[in-house]
Write a protein that holds these residues in place. Structure first.
Motif, short mmCIF file in Angstrom:
data_model
loop_
_atom_site.label_atom_id
_atom_site.label_comp_id
_atom_site.label_asym_id
_atom_site.label_seq_id
_atom_site.Cartn_x
_atom_site.Cartn_y
_atom_site.Cartn_z
N UNK A 47 0.87 -1.17 0.00
CA UNK A 47 0.00 0.00 0.00
C UNK A 47 0.91 1.22 0.00
N UNK A 48 0.70 2.12 -0.93
CA UNK A 48 1.55 3.29 -1.00
C UNK A 48 0.75 4.54 -1.33
N UNK A 55 7.78 6.60 -3.04
CA UNK A 55 8.59 5.84 -3.99
C UNK A 55 8.78 4.45 -3.40
N UNK A 56 8.49 3.46 -4.21
CA UNK A 56 8.67 2.08 -3.77
C UNK A 56 9.20 1.25 -4.93
N UNK A 57 9.65 0.04 -4.62
CA UNK A 57 10.14 -0.87 -5.66
C UNK A 57 9.56 -2.26 -5.48
N UNK A 58 9.22 -2.87 -6.59
CA UNK A 58 8.83 -4.27 -6.61
C UNK A 58 10.03 -5.08 -7.08
N UNK A 73 8.59 2.46 -8.58
CA UNK A 73 7.31 3.15 -8.65
C UNK A 73 7.43 4.54 -8.02
N UNK A 74 6.90 5.53 -8.69
CA UNK A 74 7.00 6.90 -8.17
C UNK A 74 5.81 7.71 -8.65
N UNK A 75 5.19 8.42 -7.70
CA UNK A 75 4.07 9.31 -8.04
C UNK A 75 2.96 8.57 -8.76
N UNK A 76 2.57 7.43 -8.20
CA UNK A 76 1.51 6.64 -8.82
C UNK A 76 0.14 7.25 -8.56
N UNK A 77 -0.80 6.81 -9.35
CA UNK A 77 -2.18 7.25 -9.25
C UNK A 77 -3.05 6.10 -8.72
N UNK A 78 -4.18 6.41 -8.13
CA UNK A 78 -5.05 5.32 -7.63
C UNK A 78 -5.41 4.31 -8.71
N UNK A 97 -0.83 -4.30 -5.46
CA UNK A 97 -0.51 -2.90 -5.15
C UNK A 97 -1.78 -2.09 -4.99
N UNK A 98 -1.84 -1.34 -3.91
CA UNK A 98 -2.93 -0.41 -3.70
C UNK A 98 -2.34 0.98 -3.53
N UNK A 99 -2.81 1.92 -4.34
CA UNK A 99 -2.34 3.30 -4.27
C UNK A 99 -3.44 4.13 -3.62
N UNK A 100 -3.07 4.80 -2.54
CA UNK A 100 -4.09 5.57 -1.80
C UNK A 100 -3.78 7.08 -1.86
#
Lengths: 111, 115
Positions: free
Chosen positions: B12-13, B18-21, B78-83, B112-115
């Motif tokens: 969840x981000x 910024x995260x990495x898979x 991952x950076x600046x993702x959208x829901x 992945x959940x983008x909040x």
């Protein structure tokens, strides 16, 4: 454009035989694969055809007709655990993963 | 070992994070892939690495950045993702081949959940 068509849903009873068809229109073709995916799980490989004809792997068989741009997956002696989504996928070169997937067929097996 | 291992299983981000898979395989496969899969939809190819070189980028937004440090590892930054980027992200590998079975091995995915 590229498209693969397969039925959205199929229902059958335990022990029966079911056939899931796939027709494709793609700009390149190397082979047709079939994957099974249970809810919450990853796709797992079932079968692959590069040449016309039937490939048999246990209870699962797959058929391809390149001239008709058509293939099918045949599942025999259905079991409850076969309830899942089934995807056909066209690969376009030697990299199997460079594939376009159909929308999937949800198979429900009833007692 | 016929496994493709993905971490984390769930993420969840926030939209500013910024995260990495991560993805790893030890089957000696020289092609690795990232797919995105939304619920009740097929996997959609995002990136293809062949012999550690990015060969295909299926018009993916730049907020997704792949990296292949070596032949066994694949990352997705991952950076600046959208829901709407919330999905199951699948890694897969295969051995480029002109004969025999033509198959990909998939990891279990990162939800992945983008909040």
């Amino acid at each position: 454009g590229q498209s693969l068509e397969q039925p959205s849903e199929v229902t059958a009873v335990e022990g029966a035989i079911v056939q899931i068809n796939c027709t494709y229109q793609t700009s390149g073709f190397y082979g047709l694969s079939w994957y099974q995916q249970h809810d919450g799980g990853a796709p797992t490989f079932l079968s692959y055809n590069a040449l016309d004809g039937l490939e048999e792997t246990g209870r699962f068989s797959s058929f391809l007709s390149r001239s008709d741009s058509y293939g099918y997956l045949l599942l025999q002696e259905l079991q409850m655990k076969d309830s899942a989504s089934y995807f056909c996928a066209v690969s376009k070169n030697t990299n199997a993963g460079k594939s376009t997937f159909g929308d999937g067929t949800t198979l429900t097996v009833k007692p | 070992d016929t496994e493709v291992t993905q971490t984390p299983k769930h993420l969840v981000m926030g939209m500013t994070n910024k995260k990495s898979l991560k993805c790893e395989q030890h089957m000696g496969h020289r092609a690795m892939y990232w797919y995105k899969q939304k619920a009740k939809k097929p996997p959609e190819l995002m990136f293809v690495y062949s012999y550690e070189k990015l060969s295909i980028n299926e018009s993916v937004p730049s907020r997704f950045s792949p990296e292949c440090p070596n032949s066994s590892l694949l990352n997705l930054h991952l950076h600046a993702l959208q829901p709407e980027d919330s999905a199951l992200y699948l890694c897969a590998s295969s051995q480029p081949t002109t004969r025999g079975r033509h198959r990909s091995f998939f990891g279990q995915g990162t939800r992945l959940t983008v909040v």
